[in-house]
Design a protein around this motif. Structure first.
Motif, PDB file in Angstrom:
ATOM      1  N   PRO A  39       0.837  -1.211   0.000  1.00 29.85           N
ATOM      2  CA  PRO A  39       0.000   0.000   0.000  1.00 29.85           C
ATOM      3  C   PRO A  39       0.867   1.254   0.000  1.00 29.85           C
ATOM      4  N   ILE A  40       0.405   2.268  -0.707  1.00 26.36           N
ATOM      5  CA  ILE A  40       1.197   3.488  -0.831  1.00 26.36           C
ATOM      6  C   ILE A  40       1.443   4.100   0.539  1.00 26.36           C
ATOM      7  N   GLY A  41       2.689   4.500   0.764  1.00 21.90           N
ATOM      8  CA  GLY A  41       3.045   5.066   2.070  1.00 21.90           C
ATOM      9  C   GLY A  41       3.592   4.001   3.013  1.00 21.90           C
ATOM     10  N   TYR A  42       3.532   2.735   2.586  1.00 24.43           N
ATOM     11  CA  TYR A  42       3.986   1.637   3.426  1.00 24.43           C
ATOM     12  C   TYR A  42       5.192   0.943   2.801  1.00 24.43           C
ATOM     13  N   ASP A  53       3.543  -5.107   6.651  1.00 25.01           N
ATOM     14  CA  ASP A  53       3.766  -3.756   6.128  1.00 25.01           C
ATOM     15  C   ASP A  53       3.894  -2.767   7.285  1.00 25.01           C
ATOM     16  N   THR A  55       4.771   1.725   7.991  1.00 27.11           N
ATOM     17  CA  THR A  55       4.821   2.994   7.259  1.00 27.11           C
ATOM     18  C   THR A  55       6.267   3.438   7.046  1.00 27.11           C
ATOM     19  N   GLU A  57       7.653   6.100   7.550  1.00 28.79           N
ATOM     20  CA  GLU A  57       8.220   6.953   8.611  1.00 28.79           C
ATOM     21  C   GLU A  57       8.873   6.125   9.715  1.00 28.79           C
ATOM     22  N   ASP A 203      -2.251  -8.202   9.997  1.00 26.88           N
ATOM     23  CA  ASP A 203      -1.498  -7.854   8.794  1.00 26.88           C
ATOM     24  C   ASP A 203      -0.250  -8.736   8.634  1.00 26.88           C
TER      25      ASP A 203
END
Lengths: 213, 376
Positions: A39-42, A53, A55, A57, A203
């Motif tokens: 997923p985008i941002g991950y 997954d 993030t 950051e 997850d």
């Protein structure tokens, strides 16, 4: 000349069509190119037979477990962490094979968790306030879990950890979360923390990753 | 030659939408200053604060409308202002210089007045700085055809999530700060804090620029006809928002962990995801439609509506003043006690009355000294 709602000088119908086609082509192309990505941002961690997954950051670190590993076939941990002035969010998965656990321990999920806390204690991290066990399931396995606290700078950081035996890989797996939203207001409702832990746990894939299992 | 809309003076429905979100923004800031639990950093934090119950979550959530509306309407105002200056005979160079000066002034305000109000370091890159840098880029970029600006803006909004800045080193201070400012908001390495990266916020201004140019050619008398298309666009955007959240993939940046209503509404503001912009710009379209309705009924200068319009006419003055009015204390002084929700609402309401008086007074002064106060 007065202009109405149906006609302005901003752009012609032709320009509008070209605009839509250009934007659609670029976006569609990107969607196609990135179709297999996390997923985008991950960022997707895949290794030691695990996958989850986190993030972008967060920082990720692999480490050993009491001098064993980190190897897929003995013990180790993969942890991710975010920390700023207000917030701490850290979670990770640890695994241990029966063969490296002391013989005086019964090789059950409960004893694997005791062993983990023992190893963590030797490493200098105190664990307090362990609660009664609760049960859930993940990835087809029965999980027992409990809350705990980690004293730090006069505060007790709340956490949750669960443990299960993964038959497919023949190892005990432990998934934990410690979380503080605001160090000036550390009160976190248990249900909120538990839900967060469940979401992250769901997850995690603990077996069937490539050929490592 | 002036367009019909320029001859007619200010666009009250724009002032209304801007004033309304400024009031909501004031709520967000006063609650951030005084309430013990306050949400924030959505997107930087991938998971919503479990300590927020429904009421506290919504108290923060409503504030999402503010920044996108503020930035979008900055683009609208810029477009109308440029057209206005061109029609009165200003040269392109004069206009460019004027916009650059305004952009630089905003950066200065961010450093000297806004950052200390939030107890943040002077390098903090917030919404005022993002608008400032976007204005400086627009001082030149505005020469592109409107269609090109629209294409670039839409491409940025729909694709910025794939922007890869990993070639800029994150472990060097300059690289870290640059990445924060360009596209990766974060709070991890003081003083290099940023919440409103230029990408994609400049694209929101680009959409506003396009809408401003669209408005420019409009006959004032026909403006009410925009009410229905604006309302329809707003509703369609909000429906699309729910579709994007339901799909839980492209356009989200923060995943929907469950079907809990709070998870549906926990969306990435830092940076703004497509879901976030659909919700907020959709809401803005509804506010604009409401503003047109109020304008049509001739209530733009009456009672609460009059106050909202006043706020919307002097947005920068309101912004700079409200921070320090609600903060009350000097920079660096921690909050002495916390207020509960009702007390904070009371403080917000009292502050708005004071701000109304101050903004009305400032408006009169600005009319008297338009050249001196043209940038505020």
């Amino acid at each position: 000349m007065k202009m109405g709602i149906t006609r302005t000088h901003v752009m012609s119908a032709r320009s509008l069509v070209i605009t839509l086609i250009t934007v659609g082509a670029v976006t569609g192309g990107n969607l196609w190119i990135h179709s297999g990505d996390p997923p985008i941002g991950y960022v997707r961690y895949t290794g030691h037979g695990l996958s989850f997954d986190y993030t972008a950051e967060m920082s990720q670190v692999e480490s050993d477990l009491g001098g064993f590993g980190p190897t897929t076939d003995s013990g180790g941990s993969v942890q991710v962490r975010y920390r700023d002035a207000d917030r701490l969010e850290q979670y990770g998965v640890m695994w241990v094979k029966s063969k490296i656990m002391p013989t005086y321990l019964a090789h059950t999920p409960e004893s694997a968790l005791d062993y983990l806390f023992e190893v963590v204690g030797i490493g200098g991290t105190q664990i307090t306030d362990r609660s009664q066990y609760m049960t859930t399931t993940t990835d087809g396995h029965d999980v027992i879990y409990q809350t705990f606290g980690v004293p730090e700078s006069g505060l007790t950081i709340p956490g949750i950890i669960g443990v299960w035996y993964c038959e497919e890989t023949g190892r005990f797996l432990m998934f934990y979360l410690v979380f503080v939203e605001d160090f000036e207001n550390i009160e976190i409702p248990f249900q909120g923390l538990e839900q967060m832990w469940h979401d992250y746990l769901n997850d995690l894939t603990c077996h069937g990753i490539q050929s490592e299992c | 030659m002036e367009s019909p809309i320029q001859q007619a003076g200010r666009l009250h429905f724009i002032d209304f939408a801007r004033g309304l979100v400024m009031m909501i923004m004031a709520w967000d800031h006063v609650s951030g200053f005084w309430m013990q639990v306050h949400g924030g950093l959505e997107g930087i934090y991938p998971y919503r604060n479990p300590a927020l119950d429904f009421t506290l979550f919504m108290a923060r959530f409503v504030s999402h409308w503010c920044a996108p509306t503020f930035v979008f309407l900055s683009g609208v105002s810029l477009a109308l202002s440029v057209r206005n200056r061109l029609s009165r005979g200003d040269s392109q160079e004069e206009i460019t210089l004027h916009i650059i000066k305004r952009g630089l002034l905003l950066l200065l305000f961010e450093t000297l007045l806004v950052s200390p109000a939030f107890d943040l370091p002077y390098l903090y890159f917030g919404v005022i700085a993002a608008i400032g840098v976007s204005l400086i880029i627009f001082s030149v970029g505005r020469r592109l055809p409107t269609a090109a600006i629209l294409v670039i803006s839409l491409v940025i909004i729909l694709n910025h999530q794939w922007l890869d800045l990993s070639w800029i080193p994150m472990d060097a201070a300059w690289g870290h700060y640059l990445r924060r400012i360009i596209h990766e908001p974060g709070f991890t390495w003081p003083p290099y804090f940023a919440l409103y990266p230029v990408i994609p916020w400049i694209a929101v201004m680009g959409l506003g620029w396009t809408f401003g140019n669209f408005l420019h050619g409009f006959d004032r008398e026909k403006l009410p006809r925009l009410k229905l298309p604006l309302a329809a666009t707003g509703v369609a955007s909000i429906v699309l928002f729910f579709l994007v959240r339901w799909m839980n993939g492209y356009g989200n940046l923060v995943r929907r962990w469950s079907n809990n209503i709070l998870d549906w509404l926990y969306i990435s503001k830092y940076p703004p995801s497509i879901a976030f912009l659909l919700w907020t710009l959709g809401g803005m379209c509804l506010f604009l439609a409401l503003g047109l309705l109020i304008e049509k009924r001739g209530r733009s200068n009456k009672n609460v509506s009059g106050a909202i319009h006043t706020f919307g006419r002097v947005p920068l003055f309101f912004y700079l003043t409200h921070l320090w009015l609600y903060r009350v204390r000097l920079p660096g002084v921690p909050v002495p006690f916390h207020l509960d929700l009702l007390q904070t609402l009371g403080l917000w309401a009292v502050g708005l009355v004071v701000l109304w008086a101050l903004c009305a007074r400032y408006e009169k002064i600005k009319r008297r000294y338009p050249r001196f106060l043209q940038y505020i």
